[in-house]
Scaffold this motif. Structure first.
Motif, PDB file in Angstrom:
ATOM      1  N   GLU A   1      31.516  -6.162  10.397  1.00 29.25           N
ATOM      2  CA  GLU A   1      31.302  -4.864  10.288  1.00 29.25           C
ATOM      3  C   GLU A   1      31.861  -4.314  11.421  1.00 29.25           C
ATOM      4  O   GLU A   1      31.694  -4.727  12.467  1.00 29.25           O
ATOM      5  CB  GLU A   1      29.757  -4.432  10.181  1.00 29.25           C
ATOM      6  CG  GLU A   1      29.200  -4.934   8.861  1.00 29.25           C
ATOM      7  CD  GLU A   1      27.473  -4.682   8.918  1.00 29.25           C
ATOM      8  OE1 GLU A   1      27.096  -4.350  10.078  1.00 29.25           O
ATOM      9  OE2 GLU A   1      26.803  -4.973   7.991  1.00 29.25           O
ATOM     10  N   SER A   2      32.836  -3.446  11.249  1.00 25.13           N
ATOM     11  CA  SER A   2      33.773  -2.745  12.415  1.00 25.13           C
ATOM     12  C   SER A   2      32.779  -2.082  13.357  1.00 25.13           C
ATOM     13  O   SER A   2      31.973  -1.288  12.933  1.00 25.13           O
ATOM     14  CB  SER A   2      34.732  -2.213  11.872  1.00 25.13           C
ATOM     15  OG  SER A   2      35.495  -1.303  12.750  1.00 25.13           O
TER      16      SER A   2
ATOM     17  N   GLU B   1      34.743   1.639  13.482  1.00 28.35           N
ATOM     18  CA  GLU B   1      34.864   2.263  12.246  1.00 28.35           C
ATOM     19  C   GLU B   1      33.815   2.086  11.252  1.00 28.35           C
ATOM     20  O   GLU B   1      33.593   1.170  10.607  1.00 28.35           O
ATOM     21  CB  GLU B   1      36.253   2.089  11.264  1.00 28.35           C
ATOM     22  CG  GLU B   1      37.203   2.480  11.847  1.00 28.35           C
ATOM     23  CD  GLU B   1      37.509   4.165  12.115  1.00 28.35           C
ATOM     24  OE1 GLU B   1      37.032   4.531  11.118  1.00 28.35           O
ATOM     25  OE2 GLU B   1      38.386   4.268  13.095  1.00 28.35           O
TER      26      GLU B   1
ATOM     27  N   THR C   1      30.122  -3.615   0.913  1.00 24.71           N
ATOM     28  CA  THR C   1      29.405  -3.822   2.067  1.00 24.71           C
ATOM     29  C   THR C   1      29.774  -5.322   2.391  1.00 24.71           C
ATOM     30  O   THR C   1      30.583  -6.119   1.659  1.00 24.71           O
ATOM     31  CB  THR C   1      28.120  -3.775   1.631  1.00 24.71           C
ATOM     32  OG1 THR C   1      27.572  -4.733   0.621  1.00 24.71           O
ATOM     33  CG2 THR C   1      27.384  -2.428   1.286  1.00 24.71           C
TER      34      THR C   1
ATOM     35  N   THR D   1      38.037  -3.430   3.921  1.00 25.28           N
ATOM     36  CA  THR D   1      37.484  -2.734   2.692  1.00 25.28           C
ATOM     37  C   THR D   1      36.665  -1.814   3.336  1.00 25.28           C
ATOM     38  O   THR D   1      35.860  -2.219   4.053  1.00 25.28           O
ATOM     39  CB  THR D   1      36.764  -3.566   1.586  1.00 25.28           C
ATOM     40  OG1 THR D   1      36.295  -2.760   0.642  1.00 25.28           O
ATOM     41  CG2 THR D   1      35.697  -4.389   2.332  1.00 25.28           C
ATOM     42  N   GLN D   2      36.655  -0.627   2.771  1.00 25.16           N
ATOM     43  CA  GLN D   2      35.615   0.484   2.869  1.00 25.16           C
ATOM     44  C   GLN D   2      34.517   0.743   1.759  1.00 25.16           C
ATOM     45  O   GLN D   2      33.771   1.467   1.750  1.00 25.16           O
ATOM     46  CB  GLN D   2      36.279   1.593   3.359  1.00 25.16           C
ATOM     47  CG  GLN D   2      36.959   1.397   4.804  1.00 25.16           C
ATOM     48  CD  GLN D   2      37.552   3.077   5.025  1.00 25.16           C
ATOM     49  OE1 GLN D   2      38.628   3.365   4.271  1.00 25.16           O
ATOM     50  NE2 GLN D   2      37.264   3.667   6.000  1.00 25.16           N
ATOM     51  N   ASN D   3      34.890  -0.101   0.678  1.00 28.83           N
ATOM     52  CA  ASN D   3      34.184   0.217  -0.586  1.00 28.83           C
ATOM     53  C   ASN D   3      33.213  -0.824  -1.176  1.00 28.83           C
ATOM     54  O   ASN D   3      32.190  -0.549  -1.819  1.00 28.83           O
ATOM     55  CB  ASN D   3      35.116   0.267  -1.716  1.00 28.83           C
ATOM     56  CG  ASN D   3      36.337   1.481  -1.827  1.00 28.83           C
ATOM     57  OD1 ASN D   3      35.920   2.533  -1.331  1.00 28.83           O
ATOM     58  ND2 ASN D   3      37.524   1.223  -2.269  1.00 28.83           N
TER      59      ASN D   3
ATOM     60  N   GLY E   1      31.397   1.584   8.164  1.00 24.81           N
ATOM     61  CA  GLY E   1      31.599   1.412   6.833  1.00 24.81           C
ATOM     62  C   GLY E   1      32.618   0.561   6.450  1.00 24.81           C
ATOM     63  O   GLY E   1      32.930   0.152   5.496  1.00 24.81           O
ATOM     64  N   LEU E   2      33.379   0.201   7.709  1.00 24.32           N
ATOM     65  CA  LEU E   2      34.841  -0.800   7.443  1.00 24.32           C
ATOM     66  C   LEU E   2      34.385  -2.042   7.599  1.00 24.32           C
ATOM     67  O   LEU E   2      33.728  -2.332   8.634  1.00 24.32           O
ATOM     68  CB  LEU E   2      35.617  -0.120   8.273  1.00 24.32           C
ATOM     69  CG  LEU E   2      36.939  -1.032   8.336  1.00 24.32           C
ATOM     70  CD1 LEU E   2      37.926  -0.818   7.067  1.00 24.32           C
ATOM     71  CD2 LEU E   2      37.740  -0.654   9.681  1.00 24.32           C
TER      72      LEU E   2
ATOM     73  N   GLU F   1      43.165   2.200  -0.033  1.00 25.50           N
ATOM     74  CA  GLU F   1      42.510   0.985  -0.810  1.00 25.50           C
ATOM     75  C   GLU F   1      42.088   1.791  -2.040  1.00 25.50           C
ATOM     76  O   GLU F   1      41.806   2.636  -2.337  1.00 25.50           O
ATOM     77  CB  GLU F   1      41.445   0.938   0.240  1.00 25.50           C
ATOM     78  CG  GLU F   1      40.345  -0.314  -0.497  1.00 25.50           C
ATOM     79  CD  GLU F   1      39.124  -0.490   0.292  1.00 25.50           C
ATOM     80  OE1 GLU F   1      38.577  -1.533  -0.041  1.00 25.50           O
ATOM     81  OE2 GLU F   1      38.746   0.247   0.996  1.00 25.50           O
TER      82      GLU F   1
END
Length: 221
Positions: free
Chosen positions: A133-134, A137, A95, A91-93, A139-140, A47
């Motif tokens: 929100e996963s 994982e 929120t 996305t992990q970047n 933050g994913l 990403e």
């Protein structure tokens, strides 16, 4: 003769035990079939940095929500059924609130749900953007782009509790009583889709992701 019979029985038992033990070693799927089997993600898609993602959204000339998502976020998985399909971006970047705000500001949805328990929904003509929100994982953020056909024929209405009123869902899905009828069917037949889960194969029936990364829908909620 009695002693020989006892020895033969012991030998036969040993052969059966040995066969089962070594046979299972030669078959990696033994004991791993059915709804308890779990696929795993060895590696998430790469990403861009947060600034690059934000710039991509800001500079995008996309005229559809599908184009905006595909241009800005990595595709994690796709879900195909006989009654609609969805695509899972990630996305992990960003929120969840940041993701929803960026998407909403770029292409305005018809309806925006409340945010509840790490979930939010943006509704566009013929499509739902379902943010989660996963649970697997930290933050994913999972970004599901689902056709209204997919939502109408696969989703459990209870997934949207706390997010959207059933009367609004009925209107957006072109029905006067979709939520109640669908909820009754989910309770009687089971197997309704309750949002995407990376490992799949739990209480939501036979839905599976179609990518080779091993994803699939998760439990109904």
């Amino acid at each position: 003769m009695r002693d020989y019979a006892g020895v033969i029985i012991v030998v036969l038992i040993a052969i059966v035990i040995g066969y089962n033990a070594f046979g299972s070693m030669g078959n990696g799927s033994r004991g791993m079939s059915g709804s308890n089997a779990q696929d795993t993600y060895e590696e998430l898609p790469s990403e861009p940095s947060k600034s690059e993602v934000l710039n991509s959204i800001d500079q995008s000339e996309a005229t559809s929500i599908r184009q905006l998502l595909s241009d800005s976020f990595p595709l994690l998985d796709t879900v195909e059924t006989d009654e609609g399909h969805s695509e899972i971006f990630m996305t992990q970047n960003l929120t969840l609130p940041e993701t929803a705000e960026e998407i909403e500001n770029k292409i305005e949805p018809e309806e925006v749900s409340d945010r509840d328990e790490g979930k939010q929904v943006l509704i566009y003509p013929d499509e739902f953007v379902i943010l989660q929100e996963s649970e697997e994982e930290p933050g994913l953020i999972l970004i599901e782009l689902a056709s209204d056909e997919f939502v109408r024929n696969n989703y459990s209405p209870s997934f949207f509790q706390g997010l959207l009123a059933y009367s609004l869902l009925n209107r957006m899905l072109g029905s006067s009583d979709w939520a109640n009828r669908r909820e009754a069917r989910c309770q009687s037949e089971g197997g309704c889709y309750g949002g995407y889960s990376m490992y799949g194969g739990s209480n939501s029936g036979s839905f599976r992701g179609s990518s080779n990364r091993g994803g699939g829908p998760g439990t109904g909620k």
